[in-house]
Design a protein around this motif. Structure first.
Motif, PDB file in Angstrom:
ATOM      1  N   ASN A  13       0.857  -1.188   0.000  1.00  0.00           N
ATOM      2  CA  ASN A  13       0.000   0.000   0.000  1.00  0.00           C
ATOM      3  C   ASN A  13       0.886   1.228   0.000  1.00  0.00           C
ATOM      4  N   VAL A  14       0.304   2.396  -0.220  1.00  0.00           N
ATOM      5  CA  VAL A  14       1.065   3.642  -0.167  1.00  0.00           C
ATOM      6  C   VAL A  14       1.309   3.976   1.307  1.00  0.00           C
ATOM      7  N   VAL A  15       2.567   4.198   1.632  1.00  0.00           N
ATOM      8  CA  VAL A  15       2.970   4.501   3.010  1.00  0.00           C
ATOM      9  C   VAL A  15       3.607   5.887   3.030  1.00  0.00           C
ATOM     10  N   ASP A  54       4.866  16.163  -5.948  1.00  0.00           N
ATOM     11  CA  ASP A  54       4.341  15.606  -4.701  1.00  0.00           C
ATOM     12  C   ASP A  54       5.456  15.689  -3.666  1.00  0.00           C
ATOM     13  N   PRO A  55       5.413  16.704  -2.799  1.00  0.00           N
ATOM     14  CA  PRO A  55       6.517  16.912  -1.875  1.00  0.00           C
ATOM     15  C   PRO A  55       6.547  15.939  -0.692  1.00  0.00           C
ATOM     16  N   THR A  56       5.574  15.045  -0.597  1.00  0.00           N
ATOM     17  CA  THR A  56       5.566  14.116   0.529  1.00  0.00           C
ATOM     18  C   THR A  56       6.415  12.899   0.204  1.00  0.00           C
ATOM     19  N   LEU A  57       6.844  12.244   1.226  1.00  0.00           N
ATOM     20  CA  LEU A  57       7.662  11.043   1.055  1.00  0.00           C
ATOM     21  C   LEU A  57       6.756   9.824   1.157  1.00  0.00           C
ATOM     22  N   LYS A  58       6.296   9.346   0.012  1.00  0.00           N
ATOM     23  CA  LYS A  58       5.409   8.191  -0.015  1.00  0.00           C
ATOM     24  C   LYS A  58       6.077   7.080  -0.815  1.00  0.00           C
ATOM     25  N   VAL A  59       5.919   5.869  -0.307  1.00  0.00           N
ATOM     26  CA  VAL A  59       6.484   4.705  -0.988  1.00  0.00           C
ATOM     27  C   VAL A  59       5.467   3.573  -0.950  1.00  0.00           C
ATOM     28  N   GLY A  64       3.491  -1.573   8.609  1.00  0.00           N
ATOM     29  CA  GLY A  64       3.911  -2.226   9.845  1.00  0.00           C
ATOM     30  C   GLY A  64       5.358  -2.695   9.794  1.00  0.00           C
ATOM     31  N   ARG A  65       5.746  -3.253   8.669  1.00  0.00           N
ATOM     32  CA  ARG A  65       7.121  -3.752   8.532  1.00  0.00           C
ATOM     33  C   ARG A  65       8.118  -2.603   8.416  1.00  0.00           C
ATOM     34  N   LEU A  66       7.765  -1.550   7.673  1.00  0.00           N
ATOM     35  CA  LEU A  66       8.663  -0.392   7.598  1.00  0.00           C
ATOM     36  C   LEU A  66       8.772   0.264   8.975  1.00  0.00           C
ATOM     37  N   GLY A  67       7.668   0.321   9.701  1.00  0.00           N
ATOM     38  CA  GLY A  67       7.706   0.833  11.068  1.00  0.00           C
ATOM     39  C   GLY A  67       8.626   0.012  11.941  1.00  0.00           C
TER      40      GLY A  67
END
Length: 170
Positions: A13-15, A54-59, A64-67
């Motif tokens: 999903n987009v994070v 898009d100045p936000t950092l979305k990947v 949960g795993r990136l956290g």
């Protein structure tokens, strides 16, 4: 093996990495533990962000795993830093990718071990910590998660102009 299986089957999903690292910093900063250092977040230059579509950092990823990766890196930074020192999380766009770095003011990484610290069961803990509390799996699992997200994780020492180690950067 379970992690490999989960990562291969999971739907990405987009994070928002900005939101994710801010939440982790807020949790750490709310900790009453007197060993807890203050976590600061520094984003890339706002003028540079404003020029991006898009100045936000979305990947794409598993939040949960990136956290888990960022919590592990912040927890390690706290355990290796002297009390009251700063832990800095930097976020930036680098071309089509995003970069998140976590810096501490601890003793740094033993020279020549910058890659080995990501090996399973490797542990090089401060002498003040009790033996057997850490499994030596945190950085190995973090590497596995980052690579499953098509990213790269590495570690280096932060050095002064006269080559003195000032801390570590992941």
């Amino acid at each position: 093996s379970r992690l490999d299986a989960e990562l291969s089957r999971a739907k990405m999903n987009v994070v928002s990495l900005e939101r994710l690292v801010r939440t982790i910093a807020d949790i750490q900063n709310a900790n009453d533990d007197n060993r807890a250092d203050k976590v600061q977040i520094k984003a890339e230059d706002p003028a540079s962000q404003a020029r991006r579509r898009d100045p936000t950092l979305k990947v794409p990823g598993l939040e949960g795993r990136l956290g888990q990766v960022f919590r592990n890196l912040v927890d390690n930074a706290v355990s290796f830093s002297p009390p009251g020192s700063a832990i800095v999380i930097r976020t930036a766009h680098t071309g089509r990718q995003v970069r998140v770095t976590i810096e501490n003011q601890g003793p740094g990484i033993p020279v020549g071990k910058e890659s080995e610290i990501f090996s399973r069961f490797y542990s090089e803990r401060p002498k003040s910590e009790k033996f057997g509390i850490h499994s030596g799996l945190g950085l190995s699992i973090s590497k596995q998660i980052v690579e499953a997200h098509h990213g790269t994780i590495y570690a280096e020492n932060i050095k002064s102009d006269d080559n003195k180690i000032l801390g570590a950067r992941f």
